[in-house]
Design a protein around this motif. Structure first.
Motif, short mmCIF file in Angstrom:
data_model
loop_
_atom_site.label_atom_id
_atom_site.label_comp_id
_atom_site.label_asym_id
_atom_site.label_seq_id
_atom_site.Cartn_x
_atom_site.Cartn_y
_atom_site.Cartn_z
N TRP A 1 62.89 80.63 145.52
CA TRP A 1 63.01 81.76 144.60
C TRP A 1 64.28 82.54 144.93
O TRP A 1 64.55 82.84 146.10
N GLN A 2 65.04 82.90 143.91
CA GLN A 2 66.30 83.60 144.12
C GLN A 2 66.50 84.68 143.06
O GLN A 2 66.24 84.44 141.87
N PRO A 3 66.98 85.86 143.46
CA PRO A 3 67.35 86.88 142.47
C PRO A 3 68.69 86.51 141.84
O PRO A 3 69.54 85.90 142.48
N THR B 1 67.26 91.06 151.40
CA THR B 1 67.22 89.70 150.87
C THR B 1 66.20 88.86 151.61
O THR B 1 65.44 88.10 151.00
N ALA C 1 58.38 86.58 148.32
CA ALA C 1 58.29 85.64 147.20
C ALA C 1 57.57 84.37 147.62
O ALA C 1 56.76 83.82 146.86
N LEU D 1 64.13 87.13 138.82
CA LEU D 1 63.84 86.38 140.04
C LEU D 1 63.40 85.00 139.59
O LEU D 1 62.40 84.86 138.88
N LEU E 1 62.64 89.99 150.70
CA LEU E 1 62.27 89.52 149.37
C LEU E 1 61.94 88.03 149.40
O LEU E 1 60.97 87.58 148.78
N SER E 2 62.73 87.26 150.13
CA SER E 2 62.49 85.82 150.22
C SER E 2 61.12 85.53 150.83
O SER E 2 60.37 84.69 150.31
N SER F 1 66.52 92.50 135.46
CA SER F 1 66.18 91.97 136.77
C SER F 1 65.51 90.62 136.61
O SER F 1 64.51 90.50 135.88
#
Length: 263
Positions: A63-65, A43, A50, A98, A46-47, A96
């Motif tokens: 930004w969030q999944p 997580t 992004a 984001l 990815l943050s 998916s």
């Protein structure tokens, strides 16, 4: 009410996939994790990726999944492809998303630059078919607007959505997509609601495996798709969707830059 709820579910199912409107936070235990990273590390990675790759005007929301109820979620993964940083999705009968919501809303979106790549297309996908409207890559923009122009039915659906979720439906959703066979530049109106329209930027298998770079005038594209001026932008999202066709493929998203006309 049962008929209204059935209508809401049929329409919101598409709207959900468009902007993650009713989405809940991703449950890390259900994610398809990449490499040997744990949930927290994935997580965080990815943050950070992004923030580097996906550049927009300021928002209080990062930004969030998001995962959708009843849909298989596959996580976005930061990767390098020939020294090019990207976000990868190994789609497998999955959805998916984001997403970044704009708080405050973005009054005048300007130009949008982005790149994507896929290794295959969803078999049998048809963008105009509500039961097979998958796209291997998509950029989704959810707009505010004059809801006085809505039909009474859309007002009822939006009110039910607000009661169930605390959020109204977007006034309009514009999606940039890769189609299987649709002509480039085609505007596809969603069969369940005309408040979602898709603009085909790539089509067919000729360019699979190749990075595709796009630069778009968001306001001009909205006018093309909807025949009116766009309102403020509520949300921007990346979306890879293969659940209707139960397809497996890999998609990559490169850098994205969204500007404001006030910049």
């Amino acid at each position: 009410m049962p008929d209204l709820l059935r209508s809401l579910l049929s329409i919101c199912n598409v709207l959900l996939l468009s902007v993650g409107l009713l989405a809940c936070s991703v449950n890390p235990e259900r994610e398809e994790q990449g490499g040997e990273l744990g949930a927290a590390e994935s997580t965080l990675a990815l943050s950070h990726a992004a923030d580097r790759l996906l550049v927009t005007p300021p928002s209080a929301v990062n930004w969030q999944p998001f995962a959708l109820p009843g849909k298989r979620h596959v996580a976005f993964e930061p990767v390098f492809v020939l020294e090019r940083e990207a976000l990868r999705v190994k789609a497998d009968n999955s959805v998916s998303i984001l997403r970044r919501r704009f708080e405050p809303i973005l009054i005048k979106p300007g130009r949008l630059n982005f790149s994507w790549k896929v290794d295959a297309l969803p078999a049998g996908a048809e963008l105009a078919d509500g039961e097979a409207s998958d796209s291997p890559v998509g950029i989704v923009l959810g707009f505010e607007g004059d809801r006085g122009r809505w039909s009474p039915r859309m007002h009822r659906l939006s009110e039910v959505s607000r009661l169930l979720t605390g959020e109204e439906l977007p006034y309009a959703t514009l999606m940039y997509v890769w189609g299987n066979r649709e002509a480039l530049g085609t505007v596809v109106v969603n069969p369940r609601t005309d408040r979602i329209r898709k603009l085909v930027l790539d089509s067919g298998t000729q360019k699979t495996g190749v990075w595709r770079d796009h630069e778009r005038d968001v306001r001009a594209d909205f006018r093309l798709a909807f025949g009116e001026e766009p309102g403020p932008l509520r949300v921007v999202a990346l979306m890879t969707d293969t659940d209707n066709t139960q397809s497996r493929l890999t998609a990559w998203y490169g850098p994205l830059t969204l500007s404001s006309m006030t910049d």
